[in-house]
Design an enzyme around this catalytic site. Structure first.
Site, PDB file in Angstrom:
ATOM      1  CB  ALA A 260      59.777 -24.234  53.144  1.00 29.44           C
ATOM      2  CG  ASP A 261      55.068 -27.811  55.078  1.00 28.31           C
ATOM      3  OD1 ASP A 261      53.925 -27.748  55.562  1.00 28.31           O
ATOM      4  OD2 ASP A 261      55.281 -28.015  53.875  1.00 28.31           O
ATOM      5  NE  ARG A 262      59.258 -27.272  62.059  1.00 28.35           N
ATOM      6  CZ  ARG A 262      58.826 -26.969  63.285  1.00 28.35           C
ATOM      7  NH1 ARG A 262      59.634 -26.341  64.124  1.00 28.35           N
ATOM      8  NH2 ARG A 262      57.608 -27.303  63.672  1.00 28.35           N
ATOM      9  CB  ALA A 270      60.746 -29.930  56.720  1.00 26.41           C
TER      10      ALA A 270
END
Length: 386
Positions: A260-262, A270
């Site tokens: 995950a990036d966020r 995201a």
């Protein structure tokens, strides 16, 4: 020998240039925050945890250099402002990755607190920052191993126990992953790929599958590279083959694990473009879908995925491919070349990420455990910070 994507020691920083992988191993020195900004923006280093660490250490490198040359200000406030401005600048390199913003905010608070002390010098503020940045590198590997262990145990219980199986594959599970979430995306070991490594170490991994991950091919270039390096049984598929793979019962895919990036407060996630589609496929085929991420990736200030800014990449990253020329069997690989793979004049939409709704996610693996939804189908991620 473990893969090292970030090499740092006593104020000297270099990164493994991932644009050249898997064909060339080249380390690029990072001398400044400006160098780090370009390395992150150009994706020579990528992966949410890795870019946060490189960003933090690049400022430490600048501070080391100023101290050694006797050019660092004696004024604590001036050094504090210098550090915060550098961090704010680097944070603009890739806006979707919350680890980068989180690290900048956390380190900024540390130097502000230190600079407010009575009689504190500029050097003391710089040294406080350097210690905190170096600790990020150390903590990331430890956190990733925790993610790997908790994720592997969850999968062994939820995706293996009670599952049908015969012969050699009984008691094991095949796992599909997307993009690159291993040693190349972190300080070491990895998040989602760390879960696969832990399953393999526990002799519970039947097989690993990785997607090509178009258009930047992080799966075929990087994840496949790591799996081969670690001698983990693995197969590469194109992104469009995922549905067929899940429908292929003999493959035995029991879980999809992504990074995950966020992660928003409600669990919306995201991650690399294509993740959302995999989650939809997992739900249809009854396959567990897991997100593996350290707590620094969880953004409690963003209520849902609607509040996540999605970075859009240049059209050339979709319409062109770079790689070495393939010679004859005796010739090996030739010089690097860039070729076009799309019709001239076609419009291009190239978002780097998509947002997977929390409703499609079975669990979020952190370094302190796996967060599952309650009976109402909601995540309570605030509990991982208690």
């Amino acid at each position: 020998m473990p893969l090292i994507a970030i090499s740092y020691s006593h104020g000297k920083l270099s990164i493994l240039n991932q644009l050249f992988l898997p064909h060339q191993t080249t380390y690029d020195p990072i001398y400044s925050a400006c160098d780090a900004w370009h390395a992150i923006h150009d994706m020579r280093v990528r992966g949410a945890p890795a870019i946060a660490i490189v960003a933090a250490l690049s400022v430490a490198v600048e501070l080391y250099d100023l101290i050694q040359k006797g050019k660092l200000s004696d004024q604590a406030k001036e050094v504090e402002i210098f550090i915060r401005e550098k961090l704010e600048y680097i944070a603009s390199s890739r806006p979707t990755a919350v680890n980068l913003v989180e690290a900048a905010g956390r380190l900024g608070k540390i130097v502000v607190a230190r600079s407010c002390g009575e009689g504190v010098t500029g050097r003391e503020v710089a040294e406080e920052y350097i210690r905190a940045a170096e600790k990020m590198l150390e903590d990331d590997v430890k956190d990733n191993r925790g993610i790997g262990e908790f994720g592997a145990k969850w999968i062994m219980k939820q995706a293996i126990d009670g599952a049908e199986g015969e012969g050699e594959g009984k008691g094991k599970v095949a796992v599909l992953t997307h993009c690159n979430t291993g040693s190349l995306a972190t300080a070491g070991y990895g998040t989602a790929l760390g879960v696969i490594r832990s399953l393999h170490a526990a002799n519970s991994l039947k097989h690993a599958y990785c997607t090509e991950t178009r258009p930047y091919n992080q799966g075929s270039r990087l994840t496949a590279y790591e799996l081969v390096h670690d001698n983990i049984p693995a197969t590469l598929i194109t992104d469009s083959m995922a549905a067929a793979l899940l429908a292929h019962k003999s493959a035995g895919v029991g879980a999809i694990v992504v990074g995950a990036d966020r992660v928003a407060a409600n669990g919306d996630t995201a991650n690399k473009i294509g993740t959302y589609g995999l989650a939809v496929l997992a739900k249809h085929h009854g396959v567990k879908f897991l997100v593996a991420a350290p707590r620094t990736t969880i953004d409690m200030n963003t209520k849902s995925g609607e509040g996540i800014a999605i970075e859009e990449r240049p059209r050339q990253e979709m319409t062109r491919i770079r790689g070495p020329r393939v010679g004859g069997e005796q010739d090996g690989l030739g010089a690097m070349e860039t070729i076009t793979v799309a019709a001239d004049g076609i419009d291009v939409w190239n978002p780097a990420f998509d947002v997977t709704p929390a409703s499609l996610i079975d669990g979020i693996i952190t370094e302190i455990g796996v967060v599952e939804k309650d009976r109402d189908g909601e995540f309570h991620l605030e509990r991982v910070f208690e």
